[in-house]
Structure formats: C-alpha cells, structure tokens
Design an enzyme around this catalytic site. Structure first.
Site, mmCIF file in Angstrom:
data_model
loop_
_atom_site.group_PDB
_atom_site.id
_atom_site.type_symbol
_atom_site.label_atom_id
_atom_site.label_comp_id
_atom_site.label_asym_id
_atom_site.label_seq_id
_atom_site.Cartn_x
_atom_site.Cartn_y
_atom_site.Cartn_z
ATOM 1 N N LYS A 127 24.590 -24.227 27.983
ATOM 2 C CA LYS A 127 23.443 -25.147 28.072
ATOM 3 C C LYS A 127 22.716 -25.005 29.421
ATOM 4 C CE LYS A 127 23.349 -26.868 23.958
ATOM 5 N NZ LYS A 127 22.158 -26.719 23.090
ATOM 6 N N VAL B 279 25.105 -38.063 21.349
ATOM 7 C CA VAL B 279 24.411 -38.338 20.078
ATOM 8 C C VAL B 279 25.447 -38.196 18.958
ATOM 9 C CG1 VAL B 279 22.430 -37.745 18.641
ATOM 10 C CG2 VAL B 279 22.441 -37.039 21.059
ATOM 11 N N ASN C 168 17.025 -25.593 18.167
ATOM 12 C CA ASN C 168 18.016 -26.672 18.153
ATOM 13 C C ASN C 168 19.419 -26.209 17.751
ATOM 14 O OD1 ASN C 168 18.984 -29.600 17.545
ATOM 15 N ND2 ASN C 168 19.092 -28.593 15.537
ATOM 16 N N ILE D 161 12.302 -25.131 12.451
ATOM 17 C CA ILE D 161 13.407 -25.880 13.069
ATOM 18 C C ILE D 161 14.708 -25.155 12.789
ATOM 19 C CG2 ILE D 161 14.645 -28.087 13.130
ATOM 20 C CD1 ILE D 161 12.126 -29.421 11.971
ATOM 21 N N TYR E 194 30.746 -24.302 27.270
ATOM 22 C CA TYR E 194 29.631 -25.016 26.617
ATOM 23 C C TYR E 194 28.585 -25.383 27.679
ATOM 24 C CZ TYR E 194 26.855 -28.468 24.137
ATOM 25 O OH TYR E 194 25.793 -29.176 23.593
ATOM 26 N N ASP F 118 22.138 -16.875 10.102
ATOM 27 C CA ASP F 118 22.962 -17.197 11.267
ATOM 28 C C ASP F 118 22.169 -16.763 12.508
ATOM 29 O OD1 ASP F 118 24.828 -17.048 13.384
ATOM 30 O OD2 ASP F 118 26.478 -16.580 12.010
HETATM 31 P P1 NDP Z 1 25.296 -30.771 14.384
HETATM 32 O O1 NDP Z 1 26.635 -30.121 14.361
HETATM 33 O O2 NDP Z 1 25.099 -31.989 13.574
HETATM 34 O O3 NDP Z 1 24.175 -29.711 14.003
HETATM 35 C C1 NDP Z 1 24.219 -28.387 14.462
HETATM 36 C C2 NDP Z 1 23.209 -27.575 13.698
HETATM 37 O O4 NDP Z 1 23.204 -26.238 14.236
HETATM 38 C C3 NDP Z 1 23.532 -27.478 12.224
HETATM 39 O O5 NDP Z 1 22.358 -27.640 11.467
HETATM 40 C C4 NDP Z 1 24.075 -26.066 12.078
HETATM 41 O O6 NDP Z 1 23.705 -25.530 10.807
HETATM 42 C C5 NDP Z 1 23.316 -25.322 13.167
HETATM 43 N N1 NDP Z 1 24.051 -24.133 13.577
HETATM 44 C C6 NDP Z 1 25.232 -24.073 14.236
HETATM 45 N N2 NDP Z 1 25.621 -22.799 14.378
HETATM 46 C C7 NDP Z 1 24.667 -22.031 13.790
HETATM 47 C C8 NDP Z 1 24.510 -20.641 13.599
HETATM 48 N N3 NDP Z 1 25.411 -19.759 14.024
HETATM 49 N N4 NDP Z 1 23.404 -20.198 12.951
HETATM 50 C C9 NDP Z 1 22.486 -21.068 12.492
HETATM 51 N N5 NDP Z 1 22.567 -22.402 12.666
HETATM 52 C C10 NDP Z 1 23.668 -22.874 13.282
HETATM 53 O O7 NDP Z 1 25.013 -31.087 15.930
HETATM 54 P P2 NDP Z 1 23.738 -31.705 16.688
HETATM 55 O O8 NDP Z 1 22.662 -32.058 15.773
HETATM 56 O O9 NDP Z 1 24.269 -32.736 17.607
HETATM 57 O O10 NDP Z 1 23.356 -30.438 17.582
HETATM 58 C C11 NDP Z 1 22.050 -29.902 17.640
HETATM 59 C C12 NDP Z 1 21.779 -29.423 19.057
HETATM 60 O O11 NDP Z 1 21.828 -30.520 19.942
HETATM 61 C C13 NDP Z 1 22.797 -28.408 19.572
HETATM 62 O O12 NDP Z 1 22.113 -27.392 20.278
HETATM 63 C C14 NDP Z 1 23.665 -29.236 20.512
HETATM 64 O O13 NDP Z 1 24.251 -28.445 21.502
HETATM 65 C C15 NDP Z 1 22.632 -30.195 21.062
HETATM 66 N N6 NDP Z 1 23.144 -31.408 21.663
HETATM 67 C C16 NDP Z 1 23.911 -32.278 20.933
HETATM 68 C C17 NDP Z 1 24.374 -33.437 21.531
HETATM 69 C C18 NDP Z 1 25.262 -34.422 20.829
HETATM 70 O O14 NDP Z 1 25.882 -35.263 21.514
HETATM 71 N N7 NDP Z 1 25.358 -34.387 19.517
HETATM 72 C C19 NDP Z 1 23.996 -33.786 22.911
HETATM 73 C C20 NDP Z 1 23.216 -32.787 23.565
HETATM 74 C C21 NDP Z 1 22.784 -31.672 22.958
HETATM 75 P P3 NDP Z 1 24.660 -24.659 9.855
HETATM 76 O O15 NDP Z 1 26.065 -25.040 10.174
HETATM 77 O O16 NDP Z 1 24.215 -25.027 8.471
HETATM 78 O O17 NDP Z 1 24.318 -23.263 10.220
HETATM 79 C C1 8X3 Z 2 26.502 -32.611 23.885
HETATM 80 C C2 8X3 Z 2 26.770 -33.739 24.811
HETATM 81 O O1 8X3 Z 2 28.289 -34.559 26.689
HETATM 82 O O2 8X3 Z 2 29.349 -33.650 24.694
HETATM 83 O O3 8X3 Z 2 25.798 -31.594 24.504
HETATM 84 O O4 8X3 Z 2 28.257 -32.205 26.252
HETATM 85 S S1 8X3 Z 2 28.228 -33.513 25.649
#
Ligand code: NDP
Ligand code: 8X3
Length: 250
Positions: free
Chosen positions: A154, A183, A84, A6, A150, A57
C-alpha cells in the site's frame, strides 16, 4: 454519460462503488475473478445504467490486456478508473511470513494495479481527460506490527498515485487516492484465509466504516467539477485514531 471501470467489483468497496455510481447514472465496467457475482450485479444495475462485465485476475497481465482490449465500442471510452482490487494475505511477523502471501500482495495490489492502469491510461491520454482513483489504505501511510508486506504494497500504491499525478498532469487527467482505515468487508476473511470468527472479531466493539461509506466518498470525489482534483484522502471510522489505536469504549 460517463463510463467507469471498477476493479474488485464483486465485493466490499468495489461493489458498493458500482451501486453508488449507478445511482449517479455512470455506466459501468465491472471487473473481478468471480464471474457469478459480476453477472448478478450486472443484472441488478442494468435496470438503470449500461453494464459490461470483465472477468480477469489483475495479476495476470495477458488477461488484463486482452480483457480491456475486448471492450465493445460503447464501453471503449473509460472516463473513470477505480483501482480497487486488492487484499491482505496473512497478518504476522516478517520472519514467519510466507513467500506465497508476499507474492500475492505484491502481484495483485501493486503489479495488478499497474497492469490495469497501463491498459487504461492510453485511452485517457487520447481523450485528454479521465479520472483515476487509487484505493490505498492507512497501511500505505503507516507501518503497523505484523502488517509488513501488506503495508509495503500500500506504500507502493501511495507512491504510484503520486507518480501518476506528476506524469499525467500534462494530459489533464485527474488522479487521487483514498486511504481507508477499518472497513467491514470480506477483507479480513481473505486476510485470515477463511477464519471468519477471527475476521469478524476485527470489527467488534466499535462502529467500523461500511463499504457504502467509502463508495459515497468516491462518488463525491468523481462528481466534483472538472477543475477540482481531490488528491489524497485518509478516511477513518470515528473510533480509529491510527493503525493501532481504536477506541472500543465509545
Ligand atoms: P474485499 O475482499 O471485500 O474485496 C476485494 C475485491 O478485490 C474483490 O472484489 C476481489 O474480487 C478483488 N480481487 C482480489 N484479488 C483479485 C485479483 N487477483 N484479481 C482481480 N480482482 C481481485 O475487500 P475490500 O473491499 O475491503 O478491499 C478493496 C480495496 O480496499 C483493497 O485494495 C483493500 O486493500 C483496500 N482497503 C480495504 C480496507 C478495509 O478495511 N476493508 C481498508 C483500506 C483499504 P474477486 O475475488 O472476485 O477477484
Ligand atoms: C486495510 C486496513 O488497517 O487492516 O487496509 O491495514 S488495515
């Protein structure tokens, strides 16, 4: 027992998915940049499943390949890949967007997902089985005001997901995408660069999805019998109709 890798397991959807997978007896390879969080989660989940952490990263291709090559024998078979890791960096019109934010989103959300997939897919081909879930977004299905790059990143994930489905079909590998709407995670804190008031206001006035809601759906998807592939799912909170319409009067 299956093993899942993951990305983005330190927070939000990735962390909740790790917790949910542990309940389903799936061994875990937890990835992220924040090692302290990875170690804390490893300690928590190691009581029920085997957990290995990889701190890297996703946008650094050397780190990605050497981290995945370093996996010990007992974690070398990867049955499930959850692509993710990702974030939005900034929200504003294209004409005022910064090159740094654009680079971050393309490098992490698109190229990072590709690097991790490139490192894992050969293992799945050798096994003639595997399951890749790409976390897209409603931003990969629609373009909303100020979402520009963004949304582009996506949309790329959506296209890569479809490309993987076509190209990996011959190897018996399952590929699917989940596209959440709103979310409540650290997503908006990152998008607004630590302006937590602004971030929290995004989720005010309605019931947003929680990361556990998405994790629950991911667990459902990966626990279907092998002849079933859930190819593409959009998941909204009930209050959300699309990227721009959210009913705050419910
Ligand atoms: P969070 O910010 O809570 O989590 C993001 C995760 O991505 C963290 O664990 C972070 O870990 C990791 N991450 C970010 N940049 C890097 C990097 N350069 N290298 C490695 N890991 C990285 O956000 P979400 O859980 O909401 O986001 C998870 C996914 O879901 C994303 O792809 C987001 O676009 C997508 N998403 C989110 C939505 C929302 O409304 N929240 C809706 C739709 C999609 P660390 O910083 O420790 O590296
Ligand atoms: C995250 C949801 O609507 O902020 O991808 O783009 S939104």
């Amino acid at each position: 027992m299956k093993t899942a890798l993951i990305t983005g397991a330190t927070s939000g959807i990735g962390k909740s998915t790790a917790i949910e997978f542990a309940k389903h007896n799936i061994n875990l390879i937890l990835c992220g940049r924040r090692q302290d969080r990875l170690i804390t989660l490893q300690k928590e989940l190691s009581t029920s499943v085997n957990v290995h952490v990889l701190c890297f990263d996703v946008s650094d291709k050397e780190m990605v390949f050497s981290a995945i090559e370093s996996l010990p024998e007992e974690f070398s078979q990867i049955d499930i890949l959850i692509n993710n890791a990702g974030n939005a960096h900034g929200l504003g019109p294209i004409e005022t967007g910064t090159v740094e934010d654009w680079d971050a989103m393309i490098d992490i959300n698109v190229k990072g997902l590709l690097y991790v997939s490139k490192a894992v897919i050969p293992k799945m081909i050798a096994q003639q089985s595997g399951h890749i879930i790409n976390i897209g977004s409603i931003a990969g299905k629609e373009v909303y005001p100020n979402g520009n790059v963004y949304c582009a990143s996506k949309h790329a994930v959506d296209a890569i997901n479809k490309g993987m489905q076509v190209d990996l079909n011959q190897y018996g590998i399952r590929v699917g995408a989940i596209h959440p709407g709103l979310v409540e995670t650290e997503f908006s804190n990152v998008r607004f660069k630590g302006d937590n008031l602004k971030a929290n206001s995004v989720y005010k006035g309605f019931d947003p999805l929680t990361p556990y809601d998405i994790a629950d759906i991911i667990a459902f998807v990966v626990t279907r019998p092998y002849h079933i592939n859930i190819a593409d799912l959009i998941v909204f909170p009930t209050a959300q109709a699309n990227s721009t319409i959210v009913n705050k009067s419910l």
